[in-house]
Design a protein around this motif. Structure first.
Motif, PDB file in Angstrom:
ATOM      1  N   GLY A   1     -22.353  -7.914 -11.224  1.00  0.00           N
ATOM      2  CA  GLY A   1     -20.959  -8.678 -12.062  1.00  0.00           C
ATOM      3  C   GLY A   1     -21.033  -8.627 -14.027  1.00  0.00           C
ATOM      4  O   GLY A   1     -21.698  -8.673 -14.217  1.00  0.00           O
TER       5      GLY A   1
ATOM      6  N   TRP B   1     -17.510  -7.611   1.624  1.00  0.00           N
ATOM      7  CA  TRP B   1     -17.465  -7.954   0.202  1.00  0.00           C
ATOM      8  C   TRP B   1     -15.881  -8.334   0.175  1.00  0.00           C
ATOM      9  O   TRP B   1     -14.808  -8.674   1.025  1.00  0.00           O
ATOM     10  CB  TRP B   1     -17.344  -6.608  -0.600  1.00  0.00           C
TER      11      TRP B   1
ATOM     12  N   ARG C   1     -13.466 -11.596  -2.374  1.00  0.00           N
ATOM     13  CA  ARG C   1     -13.166 -11.968  -3.570  1.00  0.00           C
ATOM     14  C   ARG C   1     -12.306 -13.503  -4.374  1.00  0.00           C
ATOM     15  O   ARG C   1     -11.978 -13.252  -3.114  1.00  0.00           O
ATOM     16  CB  ARG C   1     -12.727 -10.949  -4.609  1.00  0.00           C
ATOM     17  N   GLN C   2     -12.289 -13.945  -4.410  1.00  0.00           N
ATOM     18  CA  GLN C   2     -11.674 -14.918  -4.802  1.00  0.00           C
ATOM     19  C   GLN C   2     -11.311 -14.999  -6.629  1.00  0.00           C
ATOM     20  O   GLN C   2     -12.273 -15.284  -6.982  1.00  0.00           O
ATOM     21  CB  GLN C   2     -11.977 -16.228  -4.649  1.00  0.00           C
TER      22      GLN C   2
ATOM     23  N   ARG D   1      -9.904 -16.871  -0.615  1.00  0.00           N
ATOM     24  CA  ARG D   1     -10.670 -15.903  -0.612  1.00  0.00           C
ATOM     25  C   ARG D   1      -9.752 -14.483   0.197  1.00  0.00           C
ATOM     26  O   ARG D   1      -9.633 -15.022   1.067  1.00  0.00           O
ATOM     27  CB  ARG D   1     -12.021 -16.476  -0.133  1.00  0.00           C
TER      28      ARG D   1
ATOM     29  N   VAL E   1     -11.967  -7.378   0.955  1.00  0.00           N
ATOM     30  CA  VAL E   1     -12.134  -6.362  -0.143  1.00  0.00           C
ATOM     31  C   VAL E   1     -12.556  -4.846   0.867  1.00  0.00           C
ATOM     32  O   VAL E   1     -12.256  -3.954   0.688  1.00  0.00           O
ATOM     33  CB  VAL E   1     -13.828  -6.395  -0.985  1.00  0.00           C
TER      34      VAL E   1
ATOM     35  N   ASP F   1      -8.477  -7.127 -10.344  1.00  0.00           N
ATOM     36  CA  ASP F   1      -8.935  -7.790 -10.024  1.00  0.00           C
ATOM     37  C   ASP F   1     -10.726  -8.054 -10.177  1.00  0.00           C
ATOM     38  O   ASP F   1     -11.537  -8.445  -9.465  1.00  0.00           O
ATOM     39  CB  ASP F   1      -9.740  -5.880 -10.374  1.00  0.00           C
TER      40      ASP F   1
ATOM     41  N   ALA G   1     -12.259 -11.780 -10.924  1.00  0.00           N
ATOM     42  CA  ALA G   1     -12.212 -12.231  -9.002  1.00  0.00           C
ATOM     43  C   ALA G   1     -14.094 -12.812  -9.692  1.00  0.00           C
ATOM     44  O   ALA G   1     -14.486 -11.709  -9.712  1.00  0.00           O
ATOM     45  CB  ALA G   1     -11.580 -12.105  -7.635  1.00  0.00           C
TER      46      ALA G   1
ATOM     47  N   TYR H   1     -16.629 -12.371  -6.382  1.00  0.00           N
ATOM     48  CA  TYR H   1     -17.006 -11.003  -5.428  1.00  0.00           C
ATOM     49  C   TYR H   1     -17.804 -11.957  -4.523  1.00  0.00           C
ATOM     50  O   TYR H   1     -19.105 -12.136  -5.105  1.00  0.00           O
ATOM     51  CB  TYR H   1     -17.633  -9.880  -6.324  1.00  0.00           C
ATOM     52  N   TYR H   2     -18.439 -12.168  -3.708  1.00  0.00           N
ATOM     53  CA  TYR H   2     -19.323 -12.486  -2.207  1.00  0.00           C
ATOM     54  C   TYR H   2     -19.135 -11.659  -1.692  1.00  0.00           C
ATOM     55  O   TYR H   2     -18.419 -11.427  -0.860  1.00  0.00           O
ATOM     56  CB  TYR H   2     -18.762 -13.360  -1.330  1.00  0.00           C
TER      57      TYR H   2
ATOM     58  N   GLY I   1     -22.203 -15.306  -4.663  1.00  0.00           N
ATOM     59  CA  GLY I   1     -20.749 -14.748  -6.028  1.00  0.00           C
ATOM     60  C   GLY I   1     -21.434 -14.554  -7.015  1.00  0.00           C
ATOM     61  O   GLY I   1     -22.310 -14.631  -7.418  1.00  0.00           O
TER      62      GLY I   1
END
Length: 124
Positions: A9, A36, A38-39, A45, A48, A90, A92, A94-95, A117
């Motif tokens: 990231g 994946w 994202r939040q 959340r 993706v 975009d 956020a 990302y998890y 994340g």
């Protein structure tokens, strides 16, 4: 102990690219589907992308289709998210996620394993 660790990231300008990585460890993940979410700040959340355990099945959210590409490493304990043509929306955390059921990716609450994340910030 099983864990997922994301990396890659950062801050990027709109139109740029980033590649996220997720390394799974602590157990065998070769038979797990991975993906994946994202939040964004103040939002729920959201899904993706997801990839099946053997890489044969791939799903994308409509909002990223054509811009993001999910893939798995040969060792099956690595999953990547190549993000191109990034937009400010975009932005956020990302998890990375892993689950034995691909259907679990439609409902984030059912996921077996989560990473902590990695933050992606896209500036305009």
């Amino acid at each position: 102990q099983a864990q997922l660790v994301e990396s890659g990231g950062g801050l990027v300008q709109a139109g740029g690219s980033l590649r996220l990585s997720c390394a799974a460890s602590g157990r065998t993940f070769s038979n797990y589907h991975m993906g994946w979410f994202r939040q964004a700040p103040g939002k729920e959340r959201e899904f993706v992308a997801a990839i099946g355990w053997n890489g044969a099945t791939i799903y994308y959210a409509d909002s990223v289709k054509g811009r993001f590409t999910i893939s798995r490493g040969n060792a099956k304990n690595l999953v990547y998210l190549q993000m191109n043509s990034l937009k400010p929306e975009d932005t956020a955390v990302y998890y990375c996620a892993a689950d034995l059921s691909l259907g679990s990716f439609w409902d984030a609450s059912g996921i077996d394993y989560w990473g902590k994340g990695t933050l992606v910030t896209v500036s305009s």
